[in-house]
Design an enzyme around this catalytic site. Sequence first.
Site, PDB file in Angstrom:
ATOM      1  N   GLU A 112      -8.542  14.805  27.640  1.00 58.12           N
ATOM      2  CA  GLU A 112      -9.801  15.218  26.980  1.00 58.12           C
ATOM      3  C   GLU A 112      -9.506  15.803  25.606  1.00 58.12           C
ATOM      4  OE1 GLU A 112     -12.117  17.780  29.550  1.00 58.12           O
ATOM      5  OE2 GLU A 112     -11.644  16.596  31.330  1.00 58.12           O
ATOM      6  N   ASP A 170      -9.301  17.186  22.064  1.00 56.66           N
ATOM      7  CA  ASP A 170     -10.057  17.493  20.847  1.00 56.66           C
ATOM      8  C   ASP A 170      -9.444  18.749  20.259  1.00 56.66           C
ATOM      9  OD1 ASP A 170     -11.149  19.360  22.668  1.00 56.66           O
ATOM     10  OD2 ASP A 170     -13.105  18.397  22.719  1.00 56.66           O
ATOM     11  N   ASN A 194      -6.401  17.132  37.293  1.00 58.99           N
ATOM     12  CA  ASN A 194      -6.764  17.303  35.885  1.00 58.99           C
ATOM     13  C   ASN A 194      -7.138  18.762  35.611  1.00 58.99           C
ATOM     14  OD1 ASN A 194      -7.451  16.002  33.314  1.00 58.99           O
ATOM     15  ND2 ASN A 194      -9.587  16.474  33.791  1.00 58.99           N
ATOM     16  N   HIS A 224      -7.755  20.566  25.173  1.00 63.12           N
ATOM     17  CA  HIS A 224      -8.787  21.095  24.272  1.00 63.12           C
ATOM     18  C   HIS A 224      -8.112  22.199  23.457  1.00 63.12           C
ATOM     19  CE1 HIS A 224     -11.973  18.883  26.223  1.00 63.12           C
ATOM     20  NE2 HIS A 224     -11.651  19.387  27.407  1.00 63.12           N
ATOM     21  N   GLU A 246      -9.803  21.051  37.575  1.00 69.50           N
ATOM     22  CA  GLU A 246      -9.900  22.485  37.240  1.00 69.50           C
ATOM     23  C   GLU A 246      -9.939  23.404  38.460  1.00 69.50           C
ATOM     24  OE1 GLU A 246     -13.225  22.861  34.542  1.00 69.50           O
ATOM     25  OE2 GLU A 246     -12.437  21.320  33.208  1.00 69.50           O
TER      26      GLU A 246
END
Length: 467
Positions: free
Chosen positions: A271, A273, A206, A243, A164
Amino acid sequence: MKPSIRPRRVRALVSVLAAAAAVAGTALLVPGSAQAASTLGAQAAQSGRYFGTAVAAGKLGDSTYSTILDREFNMITPENEMKWDTTEPSRGSFNFGPADQIVNHALAHGQRMRGHTLVWHNQLPGWVSGISDANTLRSVMDNHITTEMTHFKGKIYAWDVVNEAFADGSTQHRSSVFQNVLGNGFIEEAFRTARAADPNAKLCYNDYNIENWSDAKTQGVYAMVKDFKSRGVPIDCVGFQSHFGSGGPPASFQTTLSNFAALGVDVQLTELDIAQAPSTAYSNTVKACVNVARCAGITVWGIRDSDSWRTGENPLLFDANGNKKAAYSAVLSALAGGVPYGGGGTSTPTPTPTPTPTPPGSGGCSVKYTIASQWTGGFGANITVTNLGDPVSSWTLTWSFGAGQQVTQAWNATVTQSGSNVTARNVDYNGSIPANGSTSFGFNGSWNGSNPAPSNFALNGTACTTA
Ligand code: G3I
């Protein structure tokens, strides 16, 4: 250096292995023709991919949790245990206990590990964020990377080396102690240090909100990876956190994954979701990955809804009681499609020699050229070429610009330009075009005055008609 394995070779290898297995009387799962598997990890493995989850060490003793973990998942990312605030809470004092617990679980159950994460502005202890001297911070950062990677050496498939680092809505890095004290070069420094610490681990950048191709942040990360590859800075993969809101991935997600893959890196969904876990949104996400040869695998960010950081959004594949949700079946089915994984090793790949193109047969070819968007001085265009002749295993499409246009960036093809003459070549995953089959690629370009469609399209030297 490990040679990269390309999809065609994988298919050839698969047929050879299938023949050998038949002789030996053993079963071999062949992508596309295999019997459907009954777990996420096994189904992903049929195309050479993994299916993983984030794991919290404190939950390993919960038998519902660990039963699902060991049945369904073959890759594990520690949710918090490898972050700086846990692993080096004070300078030079390392604590790998919680992460070791997870790694030992993975080793005992045949699961691989993603390391998350070495350099991140969040979950960073105050003693690091308070450093204002560049030499001190560089030495602290390098020591942290080296010590943590050395501790886990040989046990980690891929590391999120930097997490990030880009600002939302921008092509630039975000403000952080690393950026502010060390400047833009901190990411490169981290990756070079990481390669030296464990040359066999894949090194990933990432981030979140880099799934939509036209977003400034996506373009910023893409430019960084392109620059790293061109200068030999070691980077092997890009993690797309994924996400998502209940609408699921942006329409361009697969394009984004393909474009990054074309730079010579693996892509991974790290990650995943999705708010309320709609089946279609999950299915679309998985398809975007399995349709891209260099998409190595998918990790969901937790097992049950009750394990999720997104409290109340029920974004995962299992409910709080550990029951499979509808999205689970959608994911299992979507994992059965796509193309086999065809990723590279951890070394900077050498450019592949340009294969000799097979000319199409007398049927020729047809080209559809579309300007997707145009703005002052710039434009984006898509080309779909249909092979009306015999099948080809590699292709070169040439054309001429008539008004001084210049290609500045391309995806799903390697494009070079000399004066008004442009040459686009296939990348390693889209060389084959069957008879009457098509392939598409795109590019951005500059223009001035007028921007007419190009002319003289030719596929492997044979003139094409335009549609
Ligand atoms: O460990 C302490 C505990 O001692 C304390 O009692 C408790 C009180 O709130 O907090 C505990 O720490 C929490 C930690 O998770 C461990 O449970 C933190 O407050 C909490 O902020 C932390 O949240 C994590 C978050 O990253 C922090 O940024 C989430 O679990 C984790 O899922 C999340 O993961 C991130 C990825 O690493 C990077 N990408 C985004 C993703 C979601 O935010």
